[in-house]
Write an enzyme that holds these catalytic residues in place. Structure first.
Site, short mmCIF file in Angstrom:
data_model
loop_
_atom_site.label_atom_id
_atom_site.label_comp_id
_atom_site.label_asym_id
_atom_site.label_seq_id
_atom_site.Cartn_x
_atom_site.Cartn_y
_atom_site.Cartn_z
CB SER A 146 45.00 -43.29 -6.30
OG SER A 146 44.04 -42.55 -5.42
CE1 TYR A 159 41.39 -43.93 -7.08
CE2 TYR A 159 40.39 -44.55 -9.16
CZ TYR A 159 41.25 -43.95 -8.50
OH TYR A 159 42.11 -43.13 -8.91
P1 NAP Z 1 39.65 -39.71 -16.83
O1 NAP Z 1 39.44 -38.36 -16.98
O2 NAP Z 1 38.36 -40.54 -16.43
O3 NAP Z 1 40.33 -40.34 -18.13
C1 NAP Z 1 40.63 -41.89 -17.95
C2 NAP Z 1 40.82 -42.22 -19.37
O4 NAP Z 1 40.99 -43.63 -19.45
C3 NAP Z 1 39.65 -41.98 -20.29
O5 NAP Z 1 40.30 -41.56 -21.52
C4 NAP Z 1 38.87 -43.37 -20.16
O6 NAP Z 1 38.19 -43.62 -21.22
C5 NAP Z 1 40.04 -44.16 -20.30
N1 NAP Z 1 39.75 -45.70 -20.06
C6 NAP Z 1 38.73 -46.10 -19.08
N2 NAP Z 1 38.74 -47.27 -19.37
C7 NAP Z 1 39.45 -47.71 -20.13
C8 NAP Z 1 39.83 -49.07 -20.81
N3 NAP Z 1 39.51 -50.29 -20.47
N4 NAP Z 1 40.75 -49.04 -21.83
C9 NAP Z 1 41.33 -47.91 -22.28
N5 NAP Z 1 41.00 -46.76 -21.89
C10 NAP Z 1 40.25 -46.44 -20.93
O7 NAP Z 1 40.48 -39.92 -15.45
P2 NAP Z 1 41.61 -39.05 -15.26
O8 NAP Z 1 41.36 -38.19 -13.82
O9 NAP Z 1 42.74 -38.42 -16.42
O10 NAP Z 1 42.71 -40.26 -14.40
C11 NAP Z 1 43.80 -40.70 -15.29
C12 NAP Z 1 44.29 -41.85 -14.16
O11 NAP Z 1 44.66 -40.78 -13.17
C13 NAP Z 1 43.41 -42.74 -13.80
O12 NAP Z 1 44.08 -44.08 -13.48
C14 NAP Z 1 42.77 -42.41 -12.33
O13 NAP Z 1 42.65 -43.20 -11.60
C15 NAP Z 1 44.26 -41.68 -11.99
N6 NAP Z 1 44.02 -40.59 -10.87
C16 NAP Z 1 43.34 -39.53 -11.05
C17 NAP Z 1 43.16 -38.58 -10.27
C18 NAP Z 1 42.25 -37.53 -10.36
O14 NAP Z 1 41.96 -36.82 -9.18
N7 NAP Z 1 41.81 -37.15 -11.25
C19 NAP Z 1 43.77 -38.62 -8.92
C20 NAP Z 1 44.53 -39.87 -8.84
C21 NAP Z 1 44.75 -40.73 -9.87
P3 NAP Z 1 36.55 -43.17 -21.18
O15 NAP Z 1 36.38 -41.78 -21.47
O16 NAP Z 1 35.86 -44.02 -22.26
O17 NAP Z 1 36.13 -43.66 -19.83
C1 GCO Z 2 37.76 -39.84 -4.94
C2 GCO Z 2 38.61 -39.30 -6.25
C3 GCO Z 2 40.10 -39.64 -5.82
C4 GCO Z 2 40.81 -39.41 -6.79
C5 GCO Z 2 42.27 -39.72 -6.56
C6 GCO Z 2 42.92 -39.25 -5.58
O1 GCO Z 2 36.65 -40.11 -5.20
O2 GCO Z 2 38.28 -39.77 -3.82
O3 GCO Z 2 38.18 -39.81 -7.27
O4 GCO Z 2 39.99 -41.07 -5.58
O5 GCO Z 2 40.43 -39.66 -8.23
O6 GCO Z 2 42.41 -41.03 -6.73
O7 GCO Z 2 44.28 -39.71 -5.65
#
Ligand code: NAP
Ligand code: GCO
Length: 265
Positions: A146, A159
């Site tokens: 992230s 986080y």
């Molecule tokens: P999301 O839409 O919240 O999807 C996360 C998925 O992980 C959901 O299907 C969730 O299921 C599942 N999950 C949560 N806890 C779990 C567990 N204990 N065991 C198995 N599955 C579990 O998140 P996303 O935005 O796609 O993000 C995916 C990854 O990218 C995460 O690691 C997040 O931190 C990272 N990330 C996201 C962003 C962003 O801007 N979106 C940026 C940087 C990094 P539930 O629906 O039941 O919660």
């Molecule tokens: C926040 C956002 C970010 C993104 C992502 C950025 O609250 O700042 O959720 O943390 O999820 O991780 O890279």
């Protein structure tokens, strides 16, 4: 005929938490590159929804219910995958949550839950697949890090601690298992339009854009949120032989946020 070093033909890829969001889009890109898709999620209804969503994309994905923080469930899942699908060539530690609470108001249990899912989960899943990768002397592990692997901000202490730790776990897996031809790299997404960030993009009661939405667009050179599909190409690169000499690297797919001071208001 020249081999396509970006091909994932014949590879089995397990993406955690991939019923939707970033994991789902990475899986789509892997499928397009030839991989067989395996995913898990925490609830049966999510897995069912995910299987239907993959089917709608022409992808015959195999889905399982598994909580990445539960060591017994993860070990049992890996055995089940070996029996029902085959070896695991690629692991993407994607499952993750965030809690946005001022640190001094955050309960220990809330902090622990984020650490457990976002950092301990990748440790458990990686530990479960590394032995077979060591035996085969080949394997790819991709950790979804992230911006918070590098930067902090208000309300995301747990986080940031987890994602900062995940960056170093990535580097340590590289260090400890590189000699087995296992490459472990990270992808550091910028701000991606998924359910996880939906609260940061909510239209305000007066119909205006969320202040954080405007803030992030000013911090991103392209002036926009990124789409989860934009992570597919970088993920295919890190899952393929094209990146066999890349190890312990965090590939930031952030539209340039980390390079940019931000647009003057
Ligand atoms: P999301 O839409 O919240 O999807 C996360 C998925 O992980 C959901 O299907 C969730 O299921 C599942 N999950 C949560 N806890 C779990 C567990 N204990 N065991 C198995 N599955 C579990 O998140 P996303 O935005 O796609 O993000 C995916 C990854 O990218 C995460 O690691 C997040 O931190 C990272 N990330 C996201 C962003 C962003 O801007 N979106 C940026 C940087 C990094 P539930 O629906 O039941 O919660
Ligand atoms: C926040 C956002 C970010 C993104 C992502 C950025 O609250 O700042 O959720 O943390 O999820 O991780 O890279």
């Amino acid at each position: 005929m020249a081999t396509n070093i970006f091909s994932l033909e014949g590879k089995n890829a397990w993406i955690t938490g991939a019923s939707y969001g970033i994991g789902f889009n990475i899986a789509k890109a892997f499928h397009a590159a030839g991989a067989k898709i395996i995913f898990n999620d925490i609830k049966q209804e999510l897995v069912d929804k995910g299987i239907a969503a993959y089917k709608a994309e022409g992808i015959d994905a195999t889905g399982y219910v598994c909580d990445v923080t539960n060591e017994e469930q993860v070990k049992a899942l890996v055995e089940q995958i070996h029996k029902e699908v085959g070896q695991i060539d690629i692991l993407v530690n994607n499952a993750g949550i965030i809690k946005r609470i001022p640190m001094h108001e955050m309960k220990r249990a809330e902090f622990q839950q984020v650490i457990d899912i976002d950092l301990v989960g990748p440790f458990i899943c990686s530990s479960a697949v590394i032995p077979e990768m060591m035996e085969r002397r080949e394997g790819k592990i991709i950790n979804i890090c992230s911006m918070m692997s590098e930067l902090g901000r208000e309300t995301v202490s747990a986080y940031a601690a987890a994602k900062g730790g995940l960056k170093m776990l990535t580097r340590n897996i590289c260090s400890e298992y590189g000699e087995y031809n296992i490459q472990c790299n990270g992808i550091g997404p910028g701000y991606i339009a998924t359910p996880q960030t939906a609260p940061l993009r909510e239209i305000q009661p007066d119909g205006s854009r969320h202040p954080f939405d405007k803030f992030i667009c000013a911090k991103t050179p392209a002036g926009r949120w990124l789409d989860p599909s934009e992570l597919g190409g970088p993920a295919v690169f890190l899952a393929s032989h094209a990146s066999d000499a890349v190890n312990g690297h965090i590939l930031y797919v952030d539209g340039g946020i980390l390079a940019y001071i931000g647009k003057q208001p």
